[in-house]
Design a protein around this motif. Sequence first.
Motif, PDB file in Angstrom:
ATOM      1  N   GLN A  56       0.839  -1.216   0.000  1.00  0.00           N
ATOM      2  CA  GLN A  56       0.000   0.000   0.000  1.00  0.00           C
ATOM      3  C   GLN A  56       0.870   1.261   0.000  1.00  0.00           C
ATOM      4  OE1 GLN A  56      -0.655  -2.714   2.056  1.00  0.00           O
ATOM      5  NE2 GLN A  56      -2.254  -3.402   0.663  1.00  0.00           N
ATOM      6  N   ILE A  57       2.017   1.178   0.673  1.00  0.00           N
ATOM      7  CA  ILE A  57       2.955   2.309   0.638  1.00  0.00           C
ATOM      8  C   ILE A  57       3.475   2.495  -0.785  1.00  0.00           C
ATOM      9  CG2 ILE A  57       5.226   3.115   1.442  1.00  0.00           C
ATOM     10  CD1 ILE A  57       4.548   1.717   4.165  1.00  0.00           C
ATOM     11  N   ALA A  58       3.755   1.384  -1.459  1.00  0.00           N
ATOM     12  CA  ALA A  58       4.227   1.459  -2.855  1.00  0.00           C
ATOM     13  C   ALA A  58       3.174   2.110  -3.744  1.00  0.00           C
ATOM     14  CB  ALA A  58       4.582   0.058  -3.363  1.00  0.00           C
ATOM     15  N   GLU A  59       1.912   1.758  -3.519  1.00  0.00           N
ATOM     16  CA  GLU A  59       0.832   2.355  -4.325  1.00  0.00           C
ATOM     17  C   GLU A  59       0.736   3.864  -4.085  1.00  0.00           C
ATOM     18  OE1 GLU A  59      -2.541  -0.020  -3.261  1.00  0.00           O
ATOM     19  OE2 GLU A  59      -1.826  -1.744  -4.436  1.00  0.00           O
ATOM     20  N   LYS A  60       0.884   4.256  -2.825  1.00  0.00           N
ATOM     21  CA  LYS A  60       0.873   5.675  -2.484  1.00  0.00           C
ATOM     22  C   LYS A  60       1.988   6.411  -3.248  1.00  0.00           C
ATOM     23  CE  LYS A  60      -0.572   9.127   0.020  1.00  0.00           C
ATOM     24  NZ  LYS A  60      -1.963   9.547  -0.094  1.00  0.00           N
ATOM     25  N   ILE A  61       3.146   5.782  -3.280  1.00  0.00           N
ATOM     26  CA  ILE A  61       4.291   6.404  -3.956  1.00  0.00           C
ATOM     27  C   ILE A  61       4.044   6.508  -5.459  1.00  0.00           C
ATOM     28  CG2 ILE A  61       6.726   5.987  -4.570  1.00  0.00           C
ATOM     29  CD1 ILE A  61       7.114   5.083  -1.638  1.00  0.00           C
ATOM     30  N   ARG A  62       3.417   5.490  -6.046  1.00  0.00           N
ATOM     31  CA  ARG A  62       3.097   5.554  -7.485  1.00  0.00           C
ATOM     32  C   ARG A  62       2.176   6.750  -7.776  1.00  0.00           C
ATOM     33  NH1 ARG A  62       6.910   3.588  -7.417  1.00  0.00           N
ATOM     34  NH2 ARG A  62       7.357   1.379  -7.128  1.00  0.00           N
ATOM     35  N   THR A  63       1.220   6.951  -6.886  1.00  0.00           N
ATOM     36  CA  THR A  63       0.291   8.083  -7.061  1.00  0.00           C
ATOM     37  C   THR A  63       1.057   9.407  -7.032  1.00  0.00           C
ATOM     38  OG1 THR A  63      -1.309   6.764  -5.839  1.00  0.00           O
ATOM     39  CG2 THR A  63      -1.868   9.080  -6.179  1.00  0.00           C
ATOM     40  N   ILE A  64       1.979   9.500  -6.073  1.00  0.00           N
ATOM     41  CA  ILE A  64       2.764  10.734  -5.962  1.00  0.00           C
ATOM     42  C   ILE A  64       3.665  10.907  -7.185  1.00  0.00           C
ATOM     43  CG2 ILE A  64       4.591  11.869  -4.614  1.00  0.00           C
ATOM     44  CD1 ILE A  64       3.255  10.589  -2.102  1.00  0.00           C
ATOM     45  N   GLN A  65       4.229   9.800  -7.662  1.00  0.00           N
ATOM     46  CA  GLN A  65       5.057   9.872  -8.877  1.00  0.00           C
ATOM     47  C   GLN A  65       4.248  10.404 -10.056  1.00  0.00           C
ATOM     48  OE1 GLN A  65       6.485   5.817  -9.029  1.00  0.00           O
ATOM     49  NE2 GLN A  65       8.606   6.509  -8.866  1.00  0.00           N
ATOM     50  N   ALA A  66       3.032   9.890 -10.196  1.00  0.00           N
ATOM     51  CA  ALA A  66       2.169  10.320 -11.305  1.00  0.00           C
ATOM     52  C   ALA A  66       1.889  11.820 -11.207  1.00  0.00           C
ATOM     53  CB  ALA A  66       0.868   9.522 -11.288  1.00  0.00           C
ATOM     54  N   ALA A  67       1.615  12.278  -9.981  1.00  0.00           N
ATOM     55  CA  ALA A  67       1.356  13.703  -9.776  1.00  0.00           C
ATOM     56  C   ALA A  67       2.599  14.531 -10.095  1.00  0.00           C
ATOM     57  CB  ALA A  67       0.910  13.944  -8.338  1.00  0.00           C
ATOM     58  N   ARG A  68       3.769  14.001  -9.699  1.00  0.00           N
ATOM     59  CA  ARG A  68       5.017  14.707  -9.993  1.00  0.00           C
ATOM     60  C   ARG A  68       5.237  14.884 -11.482  1.00  0.00           C
ATOM     61  NH1 ARG A  68      10.278  12.698  -6.620  1.00  0.00           N
ATOM     62  NH2 ARG A  68       9.668  13.458  -4.576  1.00  0.00           N
ATOM     63  N   LEU A  69       4.958  13.815 -12.238  1.00  0.00           N
ATOM     64  CA  LEU A  69       5.177  13.882 -13.685  1.00  0.00           C
ATOM     65  C   LEU A  69       4.314  14.975 -14.310  1.00  0.00           C
ATOM     66  CD1 LEU A  69       5.680  10.200 -14.862  1.00  0.00           C
ATOM     67  CD2 LEU A  69       7.322  12.107 -14.908  1.00  0.00           C
TER      68      LEU A  69
END
Lengths: 386, 386
Positions: free
Chosen positions: B152-165
């Motif tokens: 779930q932490i990994a999923e949170k990070i993916r979301t943040i990565q997407a927002a960063r892009l």
Amino acid sequence: MTSDGLYYLDHAAATPVDERVLAEMQPYFGERFFNPSSPYAPAVAVRRDYFDAKARLAHTFGAKADEIIITAGATESINLAFSAVTGHVVISAIEHDAVVAAAKRHSHTLVAPTEKGIITPEAVGAAITPDTELVSVQLANNEIGTIQPVRQIAEKIRTIQAARLKENNKRPLALHCDASQGFGQIDIHTARLGIDLLTLNAGKMYGPKQVGLLWVRPGVHVEPLIVGGGQERGLRSGTENVAGTIGFAKAAELADRHRKSEAERLSKLRDTMEQTLANAFKQAVVSGHPKKRLPGSLHISMPGLDAERLVFALEQRGVMLATGSACAANKNTRSHVLTALGMSDELADGSLRLTFGRLSNEENCRQAAAIIVEEVKKEYERVGRA
Amino acid sequence: MTSDGLYYLDHAAATPVDERVLAEMQPYFGERFFNPSSPYAPAVAVRRDYFDAKARLAHTFGAKADEIIITAGATESINLAFSAVTGHVVISAIEHDAVVAAAKRHSHTLVAPTEKGIITPEAVGAAITPDTELVSVQLANNEIGTIQPVRQIAEKIRTIQAARLKENNKRPLALHCDASQGFGQIDIHTARLGIDLLTLNAGKMYGPKQVGLLWVRPGVHVEPLIVGGGQERGLRSGTENVAGTIGFAKAAELADRHRKSEAERLSKLRDTMEQTLANAFKQAVVSGHPKKRLPGSLHISMPGLDAERLVFALEQRGVMLATGSACAANKNTRSHVLTALGMSDELADGSLRLTFGRLSNEENCRQAAAIIVEEVKKEYERVGRA
């Protein structure tokens, strides 16, 4: 260790773990497996065994337990020796790849060897600038076996340090010696060498692989590469390698105890091989210093031949030896050591390294010599230069 | 492995090398001692064995041979995971000392756990800034055994990565998971966890000590800590640890194969111990998450008692266990993990860690439980709180 019909002449690349060494390590894989940081008595006993082993190990080269940092091998030790450097470094042009790579992370100067592979104190002195913080010179070369005048280099550095102090230049200037090759063949003693940092490798002295040490003279500063639990006085974290250190200590003690007789034995085997090959092939060229050379080391070039082909032909007949050094062997590049010696491409490409050790004896060396002579002759016939 | 009358309940601190693991390593100390970089056939065979072992090892957690870097243990792996970071890092406040020390070399934020020791994805997300390059969360805590919601932490990070892009922030953001504890007890699979970097430690899974690995997802950048001959695709130089890697692979295969049955067995032993102690001492407090916890892990506090005294009293009767974690055991400081959990000094000072493993069975755990009950009673009597 090798079966009949197998002739191992590559002790500089790897040595088997001595059975006496392995016997001392075994309990620490099993019944004495405890973490040396744990509080209960069996773990405290393991901790004591670990420090006792460090003391015995350090004693073999005139040092103390708390002056050595146990690492995962010479490469890590070398990187650690360079860890605190912020200024300029001086290394010989014929150092091991690990020293070359560590030096490349800093402003650096390479000191060229003489034709026989000697790094003179004068050449080192000339390369030192007011910004130099570290000089790194190997004790003996891993390819040509030349032994360096480390003690004289240390004296040169002391003179420069004294001059620096007069000029109020307080930058540290330390001498690191990579002695991965030579332990058990030549004298290695920190005070007699006059060095500040020393790298040793258990895996090259019939001890376990991936175990090494960096000796640091008290007062000399290094920075940890690996941080964490604070083991090794904060300089190298990670649960202590108890079995490996116990093995390293035993390997060093054995090598040290039999050094003189073993050096004499290896030197006879080497000289006989050298004479046999030189008599059979007048064009052969032996490299390195004829006297200041590791007793178990022979570097010989067969001009006009392809050493790689030779190695494969010899391997078919059970003779295992190297072209150049094993580290560079799978990279299809010419050895930087031979290039620094000014060796012609023809000689370099036809060069074989034979390193003798505990698996060598008169009988198997005599047989190996006969096989090498036959195969070199065949190759010279094939290329039409017989 | 331990004799009659010895009760080892500290598997999180160290595990013995499994006899089947040692049997596979043995040939590489002796007849297969060759340097894997040497060119002759027996050395080439060793090289093949090495890469085969890496492939088998990687397969146990869903990875490939060329994605793993063999190191000298978890501490080095963790340092390597942090090597390329230039920006900010986020770690949990209950990470192992090695992660804490590596993070301290960078701008960093600690994420506080819940009372039960859980690091929530929301708390991690809140700590991530536009400059964050690395998040490091352990799979399971070495002191209280709590298993983290890494997926779930990994999923949170993916979301943040997407927002960063979307904001054109191209700074890398990777998730490192220190899974030194838990292999062989819980599922560890790189794709299922969704992580970018994974640390494993052979010495905690009945493999050889001073052997670890860092798995690096293709595309994630790490910088070598140790440079030299260019082994491990240039990311970790030094002659390969053939015996250690062969042992690591066997240890991982054994742990993986018997994971489910072993987890069930350990969980029964742990639950029985927990009930025995909780029934005998109503004031005892069990820490960590009651369900999301390593099957072989029990952290229990005896308020008002001095755990160090208890450990020494228990040791006299053959029971070996830890106060806090072994890494910090000899430092006379309170565990940063227990402090982060908000545990009172009284509870922290009276806390014992019992970790079950292959040396544990019904018989010796029953006996150990009886001894612990007796000794805790004695201590409570001594301090007048019986």
